[in-house]
Each structure stands twice: as structure tokens, then as C-alpha cells.
Design an enzyme around this catalytic site. Structure first.
Site, mmCIF file in Angstrom:
data_model
loop_
_atom_site.group_PDB
_atom_site.id
_atom_site.type_symbol
_atom_site.label_atom_id
_atom_site.label_comp_id
_atom_site.label_asym_id
_atom_site.label_seq_id
_atom_site.Cartn_x
_atom_site.Cartn_y
_atom_site.Cartn_z
ATOM 1 C CG HIS A 1 -0.316 -0.232 2.523
ATOM 2 N ND1 HIS A 1 0.563 0.674 3.082
ATOM 3 C CD2 HIS A 1 -0.384 -1.269 3.399
ATOM 4 C CE1 HIS A 1 0.988 0.225 4.231
ATOM 5 N NE2 HIS A 1 0.442 -0.959 4.457
ATOM 6 C CG HIS B 1 4.269 -1.688 1.954
ATOM 7 N ND1 HIS B 1 2.947 -2.061 1.952
ATOM 8 C CD2 HIS B 1 4.854 -2.387 2.950
ATOM 9 C CE1 HIS B 1 2.741 -2.957 2.903
ATOM 10 N NE2 HIS B 1 3.869 -3.169 3.538
#
Ligand code: PAF
Length: 282
Positions: A34, A37
Site C-alpha cells: 500500500h 510501503h
């Protein structure tokens, strides 16, 4: 972008890169990528000559009855996202590669592993340290990136890297939140719409702490009590802990001071969610 699935391939490739004088930036993940990250990857892309993303749902960091089986997995989508931020290599090993028959070694960071989340998740940080130490040994990164949302994990990995002279700079980057404040987490995907609304109580309780501190409150117990009251008023939320602690050693403090971490874990439906606020200055 190359996909490497065996330890040997990854080791050989990393060795060649280092021999060619390239610096390696590693973002260890369990996939289900997501924006949190991706923020780590964008910074890593700038810092290192080569950007490596590891994607591995590490079985030994999940306890009995935790969500190992149901943990979201979508390697194809993760690869698209990683390619979009310019990753050079995805290291996506199998369990047999990471934990071959006969595997017996583990890495523990004493004391820190038992505090906060460690109290309810016995063995979790041992599993995290073991897999991260293995990734560091296999890849030999110059830099490795972790999110501040997992504040305890980040501190434990910093301690491990320093104690074992792993020669990697551990970089910790800020929490990424949805527009309404909910910290991004792969586990948010477990939430129903009603639970998603209830989950906002984590952020609201941290905002309450911020407001109390801004108004001059310095007593940790008073802040904890107010946060607990707010969380308990949310029907769908089950509080696990609120901690007001010192960042490096994660020991509880009685008075707020610079580098105090306010951290909490709350269960909402099937999801165990964590969030925190770091008070660098007070
Ligand atoms: O934060 C995570 O996603 C995991 O704990 C990590 C660091 C990739 C180790 O499995």
C-alpha cells in the site's frame, strides 16, 4: 525488474552488485503493498543505486490463532506497484527456501521483544528478527527501510543491526495515513465499513493525547486514562494496550519528555490494529 525466488540466486546477484560498487537499498515487506510501503520504496529508490523489495509472508512471526493463513497475498499486483516506483529486483522466496528442513536458529532482542505488542504476541519479534537478519545476510543491503507505524519493530531491528554489526543503515519513515487519519495497514482490508469507521478511534485517541499535551498535560497516566476512555466508548473496538514509553528502550515513563512514544493496539473485528505518536520534542 527481475524476480528472484531462490536464496542462491539472490545471494549471487547481490554479490555481483556489491562487487560492481553499487549500493543496495532494501525494503522488506510481506506484500499486500500500500501507499505506506510505496513511500519507503520511493525514499529507498533515491538513496540506493539498486532497489530491492522482498515480499515474503514470514510464517514464524505469526502466533497460533493469528492471521497467517488469511494474510492478504497478491504477488502480481505487488509486482506492478513495485515496478511503478522503479524497483530493480523483487526477492520472493518460498518457505522451503527461507526455512529448509533442519532450520533451528533464531534471533532475539531481549527485553524489547516482550514490551508493548510482545506481551500479547509471544515469539512475534523473534520471528521478525530472524527473518530480517536472514534477509540482511542474503542481500547485504547498505540501507533498509521500515515504517514508523511499527515503531516497536523498527526499534528492535535498529537494536539488532547495531548489536550484531550488520553494517546496514536502518531508516525509519513516517506513518502514512488515509485522508481521515487511519494509519495504512495491510490488515485494514479485513475491516467491514462499520469496523473501518470504528477503527478511526485509534487515530482519534492519539489526537486526544496530542491535544492534552499541547494544553500542558505531562502526566503519562492521565493521558493513558483519557485515551482508554475514548477507545472503550467505541463499541466495536477492543483495547489491547496503550503505552506511554521511551522510544529507544520502550520502557514506560511517568512524565512526557522528548522522544516519548505513545503507542496502542486495538482489535476491531478480525483486525488487530496498531498506531502511535512520537513526541520528538515536547
Ligand atoms: O513489517 C513487516 O511487513 C514484516 O514484519 C517484515 C519486516 C517484512 C518482516 O517479515
Amino acid at each position: 525488474m527481475r524476480i528472484l525466488k531462490t536464496v542462491k540466486e539472490m545471494q549471487l546477484h547481490a554479490r555481483k552488485l556489491r562487487a560492481a560498487g553499487k549500493s543496495i537499498a532494501l525494503v522488506p515487506t510481506m506484500g499486500a503493498l500500500h501507499e505506506g510501503h510505496l513511500s519507503l520504496m520511493r525514499k529507498a529508490r533515491i538513496d540506493g543505486d539498486v532497489l530491492i523489495i522482498s515480499i515474503y509472508v514470514n510464517p514464524i512471526q505469526f502466533g497460533a490463532g493469528e492471521d497467517y493463513q488469511g494474510y492478504p497475498r497478491d504477488l502480481e499486483h505487488d509486482m506492478q506497484l513495485a515496478a511503478g516506483v522503479g524497483a530493480d529486483i523483487i526477492f520472493a522466496p518460498t518457505d522451503e527456501q527461507m526455512y529448509p528442513a533442519g532450520f533451528k536458529t533464531s534471533v532475539r532482542v531481549a527485553e524489547l521483544e516482550q514490551r508493548l505488542c510482545g506481551a500479547a504476541r509471544s515469539g512475534h519479534f523473534q520471528g521478525v528478527c530472524t527473518v530480517v537478519a536472514k534477509l540482511f545476510n542474503i542481500i547485504g543491503p547498505d540501507y533498509a527501510y521500515f515504517g514508523q507505524k511499527d515503531a516497536q519493530q523498527a526499534q528492535i531491528i535498529k537494536r539488532m543491526a547495531a548489536d550484531l554489526n550488520l553494517g546496514v543503515e536502518v531508516v525509519v519513515l513516517p506513518i502514512v495515513r488515509d485522508k481521515d487519519g487511519l494509519a495504512l495497514s495491510s490488515r485494514n482490508s479485513y475491516l467491514s465499513p462499520a469496523e473501518r469507521r470504528a477503527a478511526l478511534v485509534l487515530y482519534k485517541s492519539l489526537q486526544l493525547a496530542r491535544d492534552l499535551i499541547d494544553a500542558g498535560e505531562r502526566q503519562a497516566e492521565a493521558i493513558k486514562q483519557q485515551m482508554q476512555g475514548l477507545i472503550q466508548s467505541e463499541e466495536l473496538a477492543r483495547l489491547e494496550y496503550v503505552s506511554v514509553c521511551e522510544l529507544e528502550n520502550l520502557t514506560e515513563v511517568t512524565t512526557i519528555q522528548p522522544n516519548t512514544l505513545i503507542a496502542l493496539a486495538v482489535k476491531v473485528g478480525q483486525a488487530r490494529l496498531i498506531d502511535n505518536l512520537l513526541l520528538e520534542t515536547v
